[in-house]
Design a protein around this motif. Structure first.
Motif, PDB file in Angstrom:
ATOM      1  N   MET A 111     -11.663  -8.061   2.736  1.00 49.22           N
ATOM      2  CA  MET A 111     -10.784  -7.141   3.457  1.00 49.22           C
ATOM      3  C   MET A 111      -9.336  -7.624   3.398  1.00 49.22           C
ATOM      4  N   PHE A 112      -8.423  -6.665   3.188  1.00 48.58           N
ATOM      5  CA  PHE A 112      -6.989  -6.922   3.199  1.00 48.58           C
ATOM      6  C   PHE A 112      -6.369  -5.961   4.210  1.00 48.58           C
ATOM      7  N   TRP A 113      -5.563  -6.487   5.110  1.00 51.58           N
ATOM      8  CA  TRP A 113      -4.953  -5.648   6.124  1.00 51.58           C
ATOM      9  C   TRP A 113      -3.439  -5.727   6.036  1.00 51.58           C
ATOM     10  N   GLY A 114      -2.803  -4.561   6.079  1.00 45.66           N
ATOM     11  CA  GLY A 114      -1.355  -4.478   6.145  1.00 45.66           C
ATOM     12  C   GLY A 114      -0.724  -4.092   4.821  1.00 45.66           C
ATOM     13  N   GLN A 115       0.284  -3.247   4.895  1.00 41.21           N
ATOM     14  CA  GLN A 115       0.969  -2.798   3.692  1.00 41.21           C
ATOM     15  C   GLN A 115       1.687  -3.950   3.001  1.00 41.21           C
ATOM     16  N   ASP A 116       1.981  -5.026   3.714  1.00 41.18           N
ATOM     17  CA  ASP A 116       2.630  -6.174   3.097  1.00 41.18           C
ATOM     18  C   ASP A 116       1.644  -7.081   2.362  1.00 41.18           C
ATOM     19  N   ARG A 117       0.368  -6.697   2.340  1.00 38.40           N
ATOM     20  CA  ARG A 117      -0.664  -7.464   1.630  1.00 38.40           C
ATOM     21  C   ARG A 117      -1.144  -6.751   0.358  1.00 38.40           C
ATOM     22  N   LEU A 118      -0.470  -5.673  -0.019  1.00 37.41           N
ATOM     23  CA  LEU A 118      -0.913  -4.907  -1.181  1.00 37.41           C
ATOM     24  C   LEU A 118      -0.891  -5.725  -2.468  1.00 37.41           C
ATOM     25  N   HIS A 119      -0.012  -6.706  -2.553  1.00 38.72           N
ATOM     26  CA  HIS A 119      -0.013  -7.540  -3.763  1.00 38.72           C
ATOM     27  C   HIS A 119      -1.301  -8.351  -3.861  1.00 38.72           C
ATOM     28  N   PHE A 120      -1.910  -8.717  -2.724  1.00 37.10           N
ATOM     29  CA  PHE A 120      -3.202  -9.392  -2.746  1.00 37.10           C
ATOM     30  C   PHE A 120      -4.300  -8.447  -3.223  1.00 37.10           C
TER      31      PHE A 120
END
Length: 126
Positions: A111-120
């Motif tokens: 799981m990835f949360w947050g628009q600032d984690r899109l690079h992940f």
């Protein structure tokens, strides 16, 4: 990080009540994948690239019209009981998976949360 080619920005209109936006997403997804993706592109751009107050119905209508989506159709969808039930089901599934905010993305079980984690998310997809 870019979504549609534009830098992501903080939306100064937070917090925004997103219930109608979520119902709109579910309603568009029930209609077709193409309409769902067109809706998502418009909403994400208006939320994170060119911040608009999507809690304001006139602002939302303008965003939808610019994307070629009928605000009247949107109003119909967000009031449809089938859409409401589908959103409840999806919400229950998200809670069961540990989702606690939006946007949340899954790549497999990660799981990835947050628009600032899109690079992940992008890195996990390759």
């Amino acid at each position: 990080m870019l979504l549609g080619g534009e830098p992501i920005q903080h939306n100064p209109h937070f917090p925004i009540n997103t219930l109608q936006l979520m119902r709109g997403a579910v309603g568009m997804q029930l209609r077709s994948d193409a309409e769902f993706h067109r809706y998502l592109a418009a909403i994400f751009s208006a939320m994170f690239e060119h911040p608009r107050n999507l809690g304001d119905l006139q602002e939302l209508a303008a965003v939808l019209e610019a994307a070629g989506i009928s605000p009247a159709l949107m109003l119909e969808l967000v009031q449809d009981d089938r859409v409401k039930q589908a959103l409840r089901k999806t919400t229950d599934e998200a809670v069961a998976r540990g989702v606690f905010g939006a946007p949340t993305f899954f790549v497999g079980s990660k799981m990835f949360w947050g628009q600032d984690r899109l690079h992940f998310v992008e890195a996990a997809l390759v």
